[in-house]
Design an enzyme around this catalytic site. Sequence first.
Site, PDB file in Angstrom:
ATOM      1  N   ASP A  26      -1.448   6.431   6.530  1.00 48.81           N
ATOM      2  CA  ASP A  26      -2.669   5.864   6.364  1.00 48.81           C
ATOM      3  C   ASP A  26      -2.852   4.368   7.309  1.00 48.81           C
ATOM      4  O   ASP A  26      -2.297   3.142   7.157  1.00 48.81           O
ATOM      5  CB  ASP A  26      -1.871   4.796   4.426  1.00 48.81           C
ATOM      6  N   LYS A  63     -11.759  -1.476   6.009  1.00 51.38           N
ATOM      7  CA  LYS A  63     -11.569  -3.079   6.243  1.00 51.38           C
ATOM      8  C   LYS A  63     -12.027  -2.236   7.537  1.00 51.38           C
ATOM      9  O   LYS A  63     -11.998  -4.228   8.863  1.00 51.38           O
ATOM     10  CB  LYS A  63      -9.954  -1.842   6.881  1.00 51.38           C
ATOM     11  N   TRP A  79       1.046  -0.836   0.413  1.00 48.09           N
ATOM     12  CA  TRP A  79      -0.154   0.354  -0.108  1.00 48.09           C
ATOM     13  C   TRP A  79       0.966   1.364   0.040  1.00 48.09           C
ATOM     14  O   TRP A  79       0.096   1.933  -0.474  1.00 48.09           O
ATOM     15  CB  TRP A  79      -1.014  -0.716   1.242  1.00 48.09           C
TER      16      TRP A  79
END
Length: 361
Positions: A173, A197, A103
Amino acid sequence: MKYGRTYNFSAGPAMMPEPVLEEIRDEMMNYRGSGMCVMEMSHRSKVYQQIFDEAEQDLRDLMGIPDNYKVLFIQGGATLQFSMIPMNLMKNGKAVYIETGAWSKKAIAEAKKVGEVIVAASSKDKNYSYVPDCSDLDIPDDADYVYICENETIHGSTYPKLPNTKGHVLVSDQSSMFLSKPCKVSDYGLIYAGVQKNVGPAGMVVVIIREDLIRDDLTDLPIYLQYKTHADNGSMYNTPNCWAIYACGKVFKYLKSIGGLTEMAKRNEDKAKVLYDFLDSSKLFKGTVEKGDRSLMNVPFVTGDADLDAKVVAYTKAAGFDNLKGHRSVGGLRASIYNAMPKEGVEALVECLKKFEAENS
Ligand SMILES: *Cc1c(COP(=O)(O)O)cnc(C)c1O
């Protein structure tokens, strides 16, 4: 498990707290006497504005978000933030990124389209199985920010300690760890998280941004890509993801009701320990991340033999545990054990893996 539900170890979208789903069910046909489902409501209505305002306030309470930070609910997922962040925050056209997995790599690729990216530390040399030392990074004075992916969902690492940014703005993030533990918001300039998530339904990102980072000189940027647009319009420049805000709001209230993020962190540590203790004692399975940097949310593990890994995935699936196949870049298995995964789910999984080990050794 009630309702014939399964222990779902998906990395996202993922499990939600059962009491929240039950409340949503109860309000489905007629939300509190409004005569409609929240899905059918105008986002400009009084009844919806109250849902929205409570969601924001509950999130502020949960995280202790200071008054000089805006909370924004934006669409485009966490992925759009890979672009919005450099577009809005690169004043000098330069930023430092830490590369710890899939990511952060994606975020780096997007930022490079906007300006100069300095990768000041990386764990690529060992397939992202650890978090590099970030105590003394080489950060140019004119770097606009330091960017991290605080929990790498695919590779399963997390920062034991935030980087020393040497006075620069920290951008994080938090998609796969949002609300999993207390967070000192003032350590950051910007925090963002895709909600599917660890919080609610897919299709939305929460952005928490320090007010002085919101610029009004970016009029050439498409209007939706300016943080200012969302900040000035209370996240309702256009129709927001009303349903996700409603469901997330319920999760915020649920987290408050169980004792907030301190209690949540305790439960998460307790729960992850069950799985990590097993992996550390197993002769067949082993975790892929260095001990000090292991995620409490995403736990990748392998047998060391791809065929056997596939057999484990099929075996656990047949026993009622879903979505344990690891990401193709790591292989093996991955158990995502977010806030809503009960400890019993992890204990049951460990029993299943123990049985597999006994039958296959
Ligand atoms: C899932 C994920 C993303 C991407 O989220 P989308 O909402 O699908 O765009 C970004 N960062 C992290 C850490 C993630 O886990």
